[in-house]
Design an enzyme around this catalytic site. Structure first.
Site, PDB file in Angstrom:
ATOM      1  N   GLU A 319       0.799  -1.358  -0.013  1.00 36.02           N
ATOM      2  CA  GLU A 319       0.102   0.117  -0.203  1.00 36.02           C
ATOM      3  C   GLU A 319       1.043   1.450  -0.176  1.00 36.02           C
ATOM      4  OE1 GLU A 319      -1.242   0.566   4.651  1.00 36.02           O
ATOM      5  OE2 GLU A 319      -2.168  -1.027   3.519  1.00 36.02           O
ATOM      6  N   HIS A 346      -5.334  -3.734  -6.425  1.00 32.21           N
ATOM      7  CA  HIS A 346      -6.106  -2.768  -5.380  1.00 32.21           C
ATOM      8  C   HIS A 346      -7.095  -1.897  -6.299  1.00 32.21           C
ATOM      9  CE1 HIS A 346      -2.717  -3.234  -2.333  1.00 32.21           C
ATOM     10  NE2 HIS A 346      -2.919  -4.186  -2.447  1.00 32.21           N
TER      11      HIS A 346
END
Length: 435
Positions: A319, A346
């Protein structure tokens, strides 16, 4: 006072002088949504203090309320009364992976029919492994991805499931969070390429144990690789205070790095399961000075001309990739970021998006199957597209802090984890700030 409308695309502020600031971040999204879900299946009411107020967490609160919980989100501390799981419900996942993946395993406890859908971008994100696991456990599920529907019977027998969690650690966490409420508990086994973002599973395990749930994990002495077991039993009600979101610290600490300034993130925990804590080591490797101070964590940056490139496997902290890639595009030596093929699933295909958007601003980026190769280049202004992805917006504003004329499309997507990010960010430029 009501904020003025945000221009789209938004002119990203340029740091013409070193930025000095002390920043108080909102709470962790990962911790908030796990805490809310555990509170909703606990054996009594509890309070989640300093909860993150963002689109993702409000969607989680609304989802739990649809299942019969009471979640009072009026103040900074959110009171939660556990769910009854007796009514039909419709769940809006928005763009929240934690809602789409974490809620179905507890919705399976309902006696009603629970329908799930979300934003158009969300329909591209994988959830099939969770739904297949629930079918293995006897849950009636219609659909293999958004939209899908669960037809509950009021209980789940539990048992053993084998899944491929190589696309997302959330598949494992989703099942573990509900496992104690299943009649025989849950035995989750992963079969496939290495699971990404393992610190997020460790976060789930630690929080379950704090709620009195018995969990066996691979990291335990004698633990079996790729196997997690949850014993059946009550989930104890726990009042919990949420840590600052350390992943959301990335753009602010990057601002210190590229401007040659100094940014303090208040209340940075000395011990945490948040993957964002890896920023300390990453920024040190790139030439920043990183130190704990009385208020939290301070980062002083060398500025773009002396920022070092990075060669690092980001598999466990994927992330952080957009912010780190933006920094690497501004570095004076080459960078190679690897182990991040999973971030294609994602909010958008982040590898392709980063290569495209950084390249459009002049960066020398080669997209690889599981990473990015970034070489020094002279960047220029232009529109940086975000693909409704808050982390892409973070990358855009980092570039804009060092390059004139960068316009960030849909910067408002940052509300996913940080309400009013754009005015907050803009206020940091100029004189020393207290934000």
């Amino acid at each position: 006072m009501t904020q003025p409308p945000i221009a789209d695309p938004w002119p990203a502020p340029r740091a013409h002088t070193p930025v000095t600031a002390a920043v108080s971040l909102p709470g962790s999204k990962s911790l908030t949504n796990r805490a809310l879900l555990l509170a909703a299946i606990a054996d009594g009411p509890s309070v989640v203090s300093r909860a993150l107020r963002s689109r993702d967490t409000l969607l989680m609160a609304a989802a739990l309320a649809s299942l019969g919980a009471r979640v009072d989100t009026d103040g900074a501390d959110w009171a939660v009364t556990p769910a009854a799981f007796t009514a039909d419900a419709t769940i809006d996942c928005g763009l929240a992976g934690t809602v789409m993946r974490f809620v179905p395993p507890i919705a399976a406890l309902s006696t009603g029919t629970v329908a799930f859908d979300g934003d158009a971008h969300m329909r591209q994100r994988p959830v099939g492994e969770v739904l297949t696991a629930l079918r293995t456990l006897g849950v009636d599920v219609s659909g293999d991805g958004l939209p899908f529907t669960l037809h509950g019977t009021g209980a789940v027998a539990g048992g053993t499931v084998v899944i491929d969690a190589s696309a997302s650690s959330q598949f494992v966490s989703a099942l573990l969070l509900a496992g104690a409420r299943y009649e025989r508990g849950l035995d989750v086994r992963h079969a496939g390429a290495p699971v990404p973002s393992l610190p997020h599973i460790e976060m789930t395990v630690e929080m379950l144990r704090e709620h009195g749930v018995v969990v066996d994990a691979p990291s335990d002495p004698g633990g079996e690789p790729d196997r997690w077991t949850v014993s059946p039993g009550p989930v104890k009600a726990v009042d919990r205070a949420i840590e600052p979101d350390l992943s959301n610290a990335a753009p602010f600490l990057a601002l210190a790095a590229v401007s040659g300034g100094r940014v303090v993130i208040r209340d940075w925990p000395r011990v945490t399961t948040q993957p964002g804590d890896e920023l300390r080591a990453i920024l040190t490797a790139m030439g920043c000075t990183v130190e704990y101070v009385e208020d939290g964590l301070a980062v002083a940056g060398p500025g773009t001309g002396r920022l070092q490139g990075l060669e690092k496997d980001l598999h466990d902290v994927g992330e952080l990739t957009p912010a780190i890639a933006a920094l690497c595009a501004l570095a004076s030596t080459p960078s190679h970021l690897t182990g991040i093929g999973h971030i294609r699933g994602h909010e958008t295909d982040r590898l392709a998006a980063l290569a495209r958007e950084l390249g459009a601003l002049g960066a020398d980026v080669t997209e690889e199957p599981d990473g990015l190769l970034i070489r020094p280049a002279t960047l220029h202004g232009g529109v940086f597209h975000t693909y409704a992805d808050h982390r892409m917006a973070h990358a855009g504003v980092i570039i804009g802090a060092a390059v004139d004329g960068v316009l960030v499309e849909n910067v408002a997507t940052t509300s996913k984890t940080f309400t009013d990010f754009a005015p907050f960010w803009a206020a940091l430029f100029g004189a020393p700030q207290e934000a």
